[in-house]
Write a protein that holds these residues in place. Structure first.
Motif: not given
Length: 80
Positions: A70-72, A38-40, A45-46, A29-34
């Protein structure tokens, strides 16, 4: 891992499996959201291809309630 273990950890980068027990969710779930929103997540995340990395100190700040912009980051690799 627990939050205390992450605080004591010397690694700079975490993976979803490290933080999932703390957030009470599945690492997938973390991978999918990232990848999708990602802002949520609330912490930076990188993204390296399909892999998701989380800066440890930024995650700890998030867990302590400190606001963090938030940064991606996404790395594209040309593998032949």
């Amino acid at each position: 891992m627990t939050l205390h273990q992450i605080e004591a950890d010397a690694r700079e980068i975490l993976i979803p499996a490290d933080i999932a027990p703390i957030l009470g969710c599945d690492p997938h779930d973390i991978r999918v959201a990232a990848h999708q929103r990602p802002e949520l997540l609330g912490f930076p995340v990188i993204l390296i291809g399909n892999r998701v990395k989380i800066p440890r100190l930024a995650f700890l700040e998030f867990m302590k309630g400190k606001s963090h912009p938030q940064q991606q980051f996404r790395l594209h690799t040309n593998v032949k």
